[in-house]
Design an enzyme around this catalytic site. Structure first.
Site, mmCIF file in Angstrom:
data_model
loop_
_atom_site.group_PDB
_atom_site.id
_atom_site.type_symbol
_atom_site.label_atom_id
_atom_site.label_comp_id
_atom_site.label_asym_id
_atom_site.label_seq_id
_atom_site.Cartn_x
_atom_site.Cartn_y
_atom_site.Cartn_z
ATOM 1 N N GLY A 233 0.822 -1.207 0.000
ATOM 2 C CA GLY A 233 0.000 0.000 0.000
ATOM 3 C C GLY A 233 0.849 1.247 0.000
ATOM 4 O O GLY A 233 1.980 1.250 -0.501
ATOM 5 N N SER A 234 0.333 2.307 0.602
ATOM 6 C CA SER A 234 1.011 3.601 0.550
ATOM 7 C C SER A 234 2.149 3.676 1.557
ATOM 8 O O SER A 234 2.093 3.054 2.629
ATOM 9 C CB SER A 234 0.013 4.730 0.839
ATOM 10 O OG SER A 234 -0.298 4.766 2.224
ATOM 11 N N GLU A 253 5.684 -3.395 0.809
ATOM 12 C CA GLU A 253 5.800 -3.043 -0.613
ATOM 13 C C GLU A 253 5.001 -1.768 -0.805
ATOM 14 O O GLU A 253 3.781 -1.777 -0.735
ATOM 15 C CB GLU A 253 5.276 -4.196 -1.480
ATOM 16 C CG GLU A 253 5.702 -4.095 -2.939
ATOM 17 C CD GLU A 253 4.861 -3.102 -3.722
ATOM 18 O OE1 GLU A 253 5.330 -1.945 -3.914
ATOM 19 O OE2 GLU A 253 3.758 -3.472 -4.133
ATOM 20 N N LEU A 254 5.703 -0.659 -1.079
ATOM 21 C CA LEU A 254 5.095 0.653 -0.916
ATOM 22 C C LEU A 254 5.061 1.525 -2.168
ATOM 23 O O LEU A 254 4.713 2.686 -2.082
ATOM 24 C CB LEU A 254 5.828 1.406 0.210
ATOM 25 C CG LEU A 254 5.895 0.661 1.546
ATOM 26 C CD1 LEU A 254 6.700 1.460 2.560
ATOM 27 C CD2 LEU A 254 4.507 0.361 2.075
ATOM 28 N N CYS A 287 1.771 0.105 -8.843
ATOM 29 C CA CYS A 287 2.949 0.591 -8.093
ATOM 30 C C CYS A 287 4.137 0.875 -8.993
ATOM 31 O O CYS A 287 4.970 1.724 -8.672
ATOM 32 C CB CYS A 287 3.355 -0.439 -7.040
ATOM 33 S SG CYS A 287 2.113 -0.706 -5.765
ATOM 34 N N GLU A 384 4.292 9.871 -5.786
ATOM 35 C CA GLU A 384 3.622 8.839 -6.572
ATOM 36 C C GLU A 384 2.240 9.348 -6.978
ATOM 37 O O GLU A 384 1.372 9.554 -6.133
ATOM 38 C CB GLU A 384 3.481 7.547 -5.775
ATOM 39 C CG GLU A 384 2.848 6.423 -6.563
ATOM 40 C CD GLU A 384 2.813 5.114 -5.796
ATOM 41 O OE1 GLU A 384 3.006 4.055 -6.424
ATOM 42 O OE2 GLU A 384 2.591 5.142 -4.563
#
Length: 479
Positions: A233-234, A253-254, A287, A384
């Site tokens: 996520g963020s 995992e960002l 992502c 992002e």
């Protein structure tokens, strides 16, 4: 025929059954039509406790499974998902707003991810340690890996099925139960396969899918009965939750602002076609969508013209239509944010080469957008976007391009279009990311490869075998 009706997906799935419905609920919308698909009750405190206790009970069973047991359960689970592939694709299109052709790809990747997990469950990942010298003469060391315990997983909206099984598959492969909290935008995919896991013979508590508010979700992360925390996520949310996970193994995992380099000798036509798709597929809500494009100064004008022409051919609209590449943004609040970021960049001096506007506010459609004359003070460059927006800049030397890529808080994956092998080697040595993809966009991924980033892009690696290592601990035997 489905083993249960889609309309039954109205609550969390805990201890192999759907919970009672409560008044506190979230409405799941079709992201294009805005019609209600389902109303899903939020779990209460007693259901959170049941999720934790049943997961602990399931671990007492699953930790004793043989490799053959893990394999056979996954085999049945995969078989059931294959049987219900059409329904699952329909759910992904509706709840995630994903173009149907891409939703079909996600379904096939889901099957592949679980197949990797099934195959890895029968492979030994231990080792023999040579101790037969000095004071260890005559001794042998054997390392075997054991599941740490119940896993807590939090998955995002953009791959509601495949990124869920990236947590479920490795857990099941090592004999660990998992409590999964899906995105409130897209809970139905996970709830559907949770029921399938019960039909596959997994014990109660093996897969609990919990739809809950943030406060109760944090309880899952904090609780000492869960031993591993895997989050996708963020960055803001991920790093904050890491601090609350205490002694757990944490995998994050960002995402990031993925870059691609187009070298002087690159095949522009090929690069252009791949980059256009890599930047705008699924409205850039990936992502590793291409966000920052760096092209050699000698090719900049030609490449930009080619890319704009390609972008203008992309179909935007109803994700149910097979030729649509750019569907709806997940929520109106993000349409507003993307518009504000683009408008702000233009006000700061960026040039809009194409797009730059909301196409249909009601259906959350934003035009595929390319901005030039950008700088690192602009959000569309430094942060992002998670939308159909890319920036283009130029460089004179390959080393300069590498410095531009590295001048970022993020480092997930990077694409490099080049035919110069010395530049391939330089990229591998110097670019500060988790993966460098040659002659392709950063969005390339296969589900068994190590996947993850550095800096604010995350911690640890996904990819089935690598996740299995994070979900287990090594235990040494010396004799």
């Amino acid at each position: 025929m489905n083993p249960f009706e889609l309309k039954s997906l109205t609550s969390s799935f805990i201890n192999n059954e759907f919970c009672k419905s409560h008044s506190d609920a979230i409405t799941v919308l079709n992201k294009y039509s805005k019609e209600e698909i389902a109303s899903v009750s939020l779990a209460n405190e007693s259901e959170i406790e049941l999720a934790l206790s049943s997961s602990e009970s399931a671990f007492q069973i699953m930790k004793n499974w043989s490799a053959g047991d893990c394999y056979s359960h996954l085999e049945k689970f995969i078989s059931l998902i294959k049987e219900h592939r059409n329904t699952l694709v329909d759910i992904i299109v509706a709840e995630a707003g994903k173009p149907r052709s891409y939703a079909q790809v996600e379904l096939e990747r889901t099957i592949q991810t679980l197949t990797f997990a099934m195959e890895e469950s029968r492979r030994s990942h231990g080792e023999v340690v040579n101790l037969d010298f000095a004071n260890g003469t005559g001794k042998t060391g054997v390392v075997k890996r054991f599941a740490k315990g119940p896993v807590i997983g939090i998955s995002p909206f953009n791959f509601p099925l495949n990124l869920s099984v990236h947590k479920i598959g490795p857990a099941f492969a090592v004999g660990a139960p998992i409590i999964l909290k899906p995105s409130p935008y897209t809970p139905l995919s996970a709830l559907y396969i949770a029921k399938l896991s019960a039909l596959a013979g997994y014990p109660p508590g093996a897969l609990n899918v919990v739809v809950a508010n943030n406060e109760l979700s944090e309880k899952l992360v904090r609780d000492s009965r869960t031993k591993v925390f895997s989050f996708t996520g963020s960055p803001v949310v991920g790093w904050a939750l890491k601090d609350k996970a205490h002694k757990k193994k944490v995998v994050l995992e960002l995402g990031g602002n993925a870059a691609v380099i187009v070298d002087e000798d690159a095949n522009l036509e090929e690069a252009c076609a791949i980059i256009a798709n890599g930047a705008y597929l699924y409205a850039g809500q990936i992502c590793i969508s291409t966000q920052r494009i760096f092209v050699h100064k000698k090719r900049e004008k030609e490449f930009t013209q080619m890319l704009v022409a390609k972008i203008q051919t992309l179909k935007v609209g109803d994700p149910n239509e097979m030729n649509v590449t750019v569907g709806p943004i997940i929520d109106a609040v993000h349409v507003k944010r993307i518009k504000e970021w683009v408008d702000e960049a233009i006000a700061m001096g960026a040039k809009c080469e194409v797009g730059g506007k909301v196409l249909d506010e009601q259906k959350s459609l934003y035009a595929p957008t390319l901005l030039s004359s950008v700088n690192k003070e602009m959000k569309v460059y430094a942060q992002e976007v998670f939308g159909p927006v890319a920036t283009i800049s130029s460089f004179s030397q390959f080393s300069e391009a590498i410095n531009l890529v590295n001048d970022s808080d993020f480092g997930l994956q990077c694409g490099v279009f080049t035919n110069d092998f010395s530049h391939v080697k330089m990229a591998h040595e110097k670019i500060e990311v988790g993966g460098i993809i040659i002659n392709n966009v950063p969005g390339f991924r296969m589900d068994h490869m190590p996947y993850g980033g550095v800096k604010d892009s995350g911690l640890g690696r996904e990819g089935v075998r690598y996740a299995m290592e994070d979900f287990t601990e090594a235990r040494l035997l010396v004799y």
